[in-house]
Design a protein around this motif. Sequence first.
Motif, short mmCIF file in Angstrom:
data_model
loop_
_atom_site.label_atom_id
_atom_site.label_comp_id
_atom_site.label_asym_id
_atom_site.label_seq_id
_atom_site.Cartn_x
_atom_site.Cartn_y
_atom_site.Cartn_z
N SER A 1 0.55 -0.80 -0.18
CA SER A 1 0.08 -0.22 0.27
C SER A 1 0.90 1.28 0.06
CB SER A 1 -1.36 -0.24 1.19
OG SER A 1 -1.59 -1.30 1.12
N VAL A 2 1.70 1.15 1.08
CA VAL A 2 2.75 2.39 0.74
C VAL A 2 4.06 2.57 -0.28
CG1 VAL A 2 4.98 3.03 2.02
CG2 VAL A 2 2.67 2.21 3.21
N HIS A 3 4.22 1.70 -1.01
CA HIS A 3 4.46 1.76 -2.54
C HIS A 3 3.54 2.08 -2.94
CE1 HIS A 3 6.66 0.94 -6.17
NE2 HIS A 3 5.54 0.72 -6.39
N ILE A 4 2.83 1.61 -3.52
CA ILE A 4 1.10 2.53 -3.76
C ILE A 4 1.29 3.84 -4.30
CG2 ILE A 4 -1.13 2.28 -5.48
CD1 ILE A 4 0.68 0.31 -6.10
N LEU A 5 0.80 4.32 -2.71
CA LEU A 5 0.73 5.54 -2.68
C LEU A 5 1.39 6.88 -2.64
CD1 LEU A 5 -1.82 4.76 0.52
CD2 LEU A 5 -2.73 5.39 -1.38
N SER A 6 3.13 5.81 -2.60
CA SER A 6 4.06 7.22 -2.69
C SER A 6 4.48 6.73 -4.15
CB SER A 6 5.26 6.10 -2.00
OG SER A 6 5.50 4.78 -2.81
N GLN A 7 3.41 6.53 -5.50
CA GLN A 7 4.10 7.37 -6.32
C GLN A 7 3.47 8.96 -6.61
OE1 GLN A 7 3.58 3.94 -8.92
NE2 GLN A 7 3.41 2.33 -7.18
N PHE A 8 1.97 8.76 -5.61
CA PHE A 8 1.22 9.81 -6.02
C PHE A 8 2.01 11.74 -4.85
CE2 PHE A 8 -1.40 6.20 -7.19
CZ PHE A 8 -0.98 6.05 -8.27
N VAL A 9 2.66 11.22 -4.65
CA VAL A 9 3.49 12.19 -3.91
C VAL A 9 3.62 13.37 -4.09
CG1 VAL A 9 4.27 10.91 -1.74
CG2 VAL A 9 5.84 11.97 -3.40
N PHE A 10 4.13 13.29 -5.69
CA PHE A 10 4.51 14.96 -6.38
C PHE A 10 2.50 15.03 -7.04
CE2 PHE A 10 4.26 11.65 -9.37
CZ PHE A 10 3.84 11.65 -10.37
N ALA A 11 1.43 15.08 -7.16
CA ALA A 11 0.26 15.27 -7.21
C ALA A 11 -0.34 14.38 -6.55
CB ALA A 11 0.32 15.48 -8.63
N PRO A 12 -1.15 14.34 -5.61
CA PRO A 12 -2.07 13.46 -5.16
C PRO A 12 -3.45 14.69 -5.20
CG PRO A 12 -0.67 14.71 -3.47
CD PRO A 12 -0.19 14.87 -4.28
N THR A 13 -4.24 13.34 -5.52
CA THR A 13 -5.77 13.90 -5.19
C THR A 13 -6.00 13.61 -3.94
OG1 THR A 13 -5.84 11.82 -6.82
CG2 THR A 13 -5.03 13.29 -7.53
#
Length: 210
Positions: free
Chosen positions: A112-124
């Motif tokens: 889960s952390v790996h997936i969520l960390s992919q969006f740190v530059f533009a989270p929604t």
Amino acid sequence: MIITGDDSEYIAFVKARLRDQFLMTDLGPLRYFLGIEVSSTYDGFYISQEKYIQDLLARAALGDEHTVETPMELNVKLQLTDGDPLPDLTRYRHLVGSLVYLAVTRPDISYSVHILSQFVFAPTTVHYSHLLRVLRYLRGRITRRLFFPRSSSLQLQCYSDATWASDPSDRRSLSAYCVFLGGSLIAWKTKNRQRFLVRVLRLSCVLWLC
């Protein structure tokens, strides 16, 4: 400095020599270090981050007492365009960064952390809702710990698996592995990989164990 070993006389000798050269204090057996709690028993060692999780949940201020059974819903495929952009990126980045460190002792949230960390530059807003789900999962599983038994074989075992071109943004495969030394889990990781690298990883593990 952490000194380990089973020769108490030699450990005392090393400490004495270090005190001769440096200003240092003997804090006794390791119990707490950088947010990681260590508990020693007759059977082995437990490693956890229970206090770290409590502090993280306090900072997150979820506003409810709900818990969930899994850190992420089954078959979720998050994309960059899901939801509306968050007006403030700092909170999302702070919480994800804290979860990355927590994954040091919690392999159950590694994916889960790996997936969520992919969006740190533009989270929604959608990414943030899934982030809150991980926190609610941790609230209900706060006492989980890693156990390292004293009596364990030195047999090394590695397990790996991968999806097939599952990332909707770049069609890369998602691979994961975990390594056991006897009955102790000593390494794990989840990461996007090119398909041929996943095959190499699997082959390397097989050759290493042969």
